[in-house]
Design a protein around this motif. Structure first.
Motif, mmCIF file in Angstrom:
data_model
loop_
_atom_site.group_PDB
_atom_site.id
_atom_site.type_symbol
_atom_site.label_atom_id
_atom_site.label_comp_id
_atom_site.label_asym_id
_atom_site.label_seq_id
_atom_site.Cartn_x
_atom_site.Cartn_y
_atom_site.Cartn_z
ATOM 1 N N VAL A 26 -1.481 -5.225 -21.618
ATOM 2 C CA VAL A 26 -0.634 -4.208 -22.246
ATOM 3 C C VAL A 26 0.833 -4.464 -21.920
ATOM 4 N N GLN B 195 2.668 5.429 -24.269
ATOM 5 C CA GLN B 195 1.396 4.783 -24.592
ATOM 6 C C GLN B 195 0.449 4.763 -23.389
ATOM 7 N N PHE B 196 0.996 4.788 -22.180
ATOM 8 C CA PHE B 196 0.119 4.870 -21.011
ATOM 9 C C PHE B 196 -0.533 6.244 -20.912
ATOM 10 N N TRP C 150 -1.355 7.992 -23.604
ATOM 11 C CA TRP C 150 -2.412 7.904 -24.618
ATOM 12 C C TRP C 150 -3.608 7.122 -24.070
ATOM 13 N N ASP C 151 -3.330 6.001 -23.379
ATOM 14 C CA ASP C 151 -4.420 5.189 -22.833
ATOM 15 C C ASP C 151 -5.258 6.000 -21.844
ATOM 16 N N ARG C 152 -4.580 6.794 -21.025
ATOM 17 C CA ARG C 152 -5.294 7.622 -20.045
ATOM 18 C C ARG C 152 -6.134 8.688 -20.757
ATOM 19 N N GLN D 51 -9.234 7.014 -22.162
ATOM 20 C CA GLN D 51 -10.213 6.668 -21.133
ATOM 21 C C GLN D 51 -10.974 7.899 -20.635
ATOM 22 N N ASN E 66 -6.529 -0.491 -26.511
ATOM 23 C CA ASN E 66 -5.573 0.488 -26.000
ATOM 24 C C ASN E 66 -4.994 1.296 -27.159
ATOM 25 N N SER E 67 -4.108 2.224 -26.856
ATOM 26 C CA SER E 67 -3.586 3.111 -27.899
ATOM 27 C C SER E 67 -2.735 2.375 -28.922
ATOM 28 N N THR F 15 -7.264 3.345 -33.759
ATOM 29 C CA THR F 15 -6.570 3.702 -32.532
ATOM 30 C C THR F 15 -5.397 4.599 -32.934
ATOM 31 N N THR G 138 -4.641 -5.697 -28.791
ATOM 32 C CA THR G 138 -6.009 -5.253 -29.069
ATOM 33 C C THR G 138 -6.067 -4.441 -30.359
ATOM 34 N N GLN G 139 -4.942 -4.369 -31.058
ATOM 35 C CA GLN G 139 -4.913 -3.676 -32.348
ATOM 36 C C GLN G 139 -5.472 -4.596 -33.438
#
Length: 519
Positions: A2, A39-40, A42-44, A47, A60-61, A172, A502-503
């Motif tokens: 990321v 974005q972190f 969103w990632d949290r 998860q 990831n987001s 995503t 990862t998009q």
């Protein structure tokens, strides 16, 4: 991964604004910085399962790379049209950039709002970025343009609530921003132009794209609501589906298109498709390639049914379709870009319609399509829809559709901008394909934290440079004016982004390459 993906996006943003620096540059940098932090969050949320909707897993987001696409596209379009002296499209570029920033800011505020406990530092950063963006919009947009931006935001909010609820695990947050933001903008443009029709103004092929996109989306929404109350797999439901498709097509979409282009859409389309002998040859050639693609699908399914243990198509097999798409688009780009534009719109409408038939199990082909396409699924098709083939078509077509023809007096831009229509061919058709094939068969050195290989990325860069050389040989309209270093840097950055993102790379990579070429 990321962090590296974010670093590459920051490099693209700084490279673009190193060439194009104005008041919107501060907005873009502020937006990128706050999107990096948000974005972190969103990632949290993804998860922990705390997001409002169900998003696509194993990714990831993607908020930062997706947040920068629409603003950067608007900024480089504005500069190209300003240099050409086309004031209308210069203002249009400003509206696009402002809309993209506001949509991305809304998604960031949503993530911050549902994160518990409230992240104070991220809130402050988002507030500062929002203040910079709103202040710049206040001094850059006319009242009518502000209203237009807010209209798109309103459409985006309602469309997101509806589609993300109806289609869990299909996107995503970043992909939803790109896809639903684009659809919202197209819908707003169609409404605006329908209310202000001036005979003889506007290109019919642009109206054709707007009506086709909005038409298939409205068709899908209508049947999704309808089939919540009845079983879609029966013959009665299937007959009703086909009948209502014909009614909506002939009773709504056709009259809408007639109002915009001031002529019979079917007669215009037939006249357009068979206008020259070159177009007839291209259509015959594309029909042959379409039959070849169908042959690959049937052959692979026949191998599966004959007792083979392999239940999923390999990476190399899936890349057959990339080669077919390259063989489809390159002759169209060289000989007749307008025909390619319209043919891509028709193909998109057909792809989405067939996905409706598959998803709703419409007889007589719904179950057959489910069986045939299941062989080609990968981890990105985790939701109820199969979208990878539609993303491939969009990735190849968006550079053609978004090419600012009105700001290119001779039909092409100067320097690296001449390669803008080829962005999809280079990034997806050549780069992504070669990287996947060589990386999966001969790659040994993996990029840290990813499954992608160093050999695949380097081979992709080399293949794209060879492809640019071949384009120079066969397409006389392309004149790069010694901008080779910028082209090499653009191709390298996008290839590295392919290794780390990862998009959906079929959608993201062509847009970033187009932005770099236009800058």
């Amino acid at each position: 991964p990321v962090l590296v993906e974010s670093l590459l996006v920051f490099v693209v943003v700084l490279a673009v604004h190193g060439v194009v620096w104005d008041r919107f540059s501060w907005c873009a940098l502020a937006l990128a910085l706050q999107a990096f932090y948000v974005q972190f969050k969103w990632d949290r949320l993804l998860q922990l399962g705390g997001a409002v909707f169900q998003f696509r897993g194993a990714a990831n987001s993607g908020l930062l790379p997706s947040s920068m696409v629409i603003p950067l596209l608007g900024i480089v379009m504005k500069e190209r049209c300003r240099a050409a002296g086309i004031v209308y499209f210069e203002r249009f570029g400003i509206v696009v950039a402002s809309t993209g920033m506001l949509l991305a800011l809304f998604l960031s505020v949503l993530a911050v709002g549902i994160t518990k406990p409230v992240p104070t530092n991220t809130c402050i950063l988002t507030g500062i970025a929002g203040s910079v963006i709103i202040y710049t919009m206040k001094h850059s947009l006319a009242v009518s343009e502000v209203i237009e931006v807010l209209e798109v935001l309103l459409i985006f909010v309602y469309l997101s609530m509806i589609l993300l609820y109806l289609l869990p695990r299909c996107f995503t947050p970043g992909e939803a921003l790109l896809v639903l933001g684009g659809v919202s903008f197209v819908l707003n443009q169609l409404i605006k132009r329908s209310l202000n029709v001036i005979e003889g103004r506007g290109d019919p092929i642009d109206f054709f794209l707007l009506v086709a996109v909005v038409g298939v989306v409205l068709l899908g929404l209508f049947f999704t609501v309808l089939f919540t109350f009845m079983d879609s797999g029966t013959w009665i439901s299937s007959m009703f589906f086909h009948m209502m498709t014909a009614v909506l097509g002939l009773g709504v979409i056709m009259p809408w298109l007639y109002r915009l282009i001031q002529r019979n859409p079917l007669f215009w389309l037939l006249q357009f498709l068979f206008q020259t002998q070159t177009r007839l040859y291209l259509l015959l050639y594309w029909s042959f390639l379409a039959a070849s693609a169908c042959g690959v699908v049937f052959y692979q399914n026949a191998k599966r049914s004959s007792g083979s243990k392999k239940h999923q198509a390999s990476t190399v097999t899936r890349k057959y379709f990339h080669f077919i798409v390259v063989a489809t688009y390159v002759p169209g780009l060289i000989y007749d870009r307008q025909l390619l534009y319209v043919a891509a719109v028709l193909c998109l409408a057909v792809f989405i319609f067939l996905e409706y038939v598959r998803y709703f199990r419409i007889k007589p082909f719904g179950q057959t399509l489910r069986h045939l396409l299941s062989l080609f699924l990968d981890e990105r098709d985790s939701g109820p829809l199969i979208l990878t083939h539609i993303y491939l078509l969009l990735g190849m077509s968006l550079p053609v559709w978004l090419f600012p023809r009105s700001c290119a007096p001779k039909g092409t831009l100067s320097g690296a901008g001449a390669l803008v229509p080829y962005s999809g061919v280079l990034a997806v058709g050549v780069g992504d394909t070669i990287a996947s094939v060589f990386g999966s068969t001969m790659g040994e050195i993996k990029w840290p934290g990813t499954k992608k290989t160093f050999e695949g990325t380097m081979t992709a860069i080399f293949a794209q440079i060879i492809a640019v050389a071949l384009i120079l040989i066969f397409d006389s309209s392309v004149n790069l004016n010694s901008s080779y270093a910028w082209i090499l840097a653009s191709v390298s950055l996008v290839s590295l982004l392919e290794a780390y993102t990862t998009q959906i790379d079929n959608l993201l990579l062509p847009l970033y390459l187009q932005i770099m070429f236009m800058a």
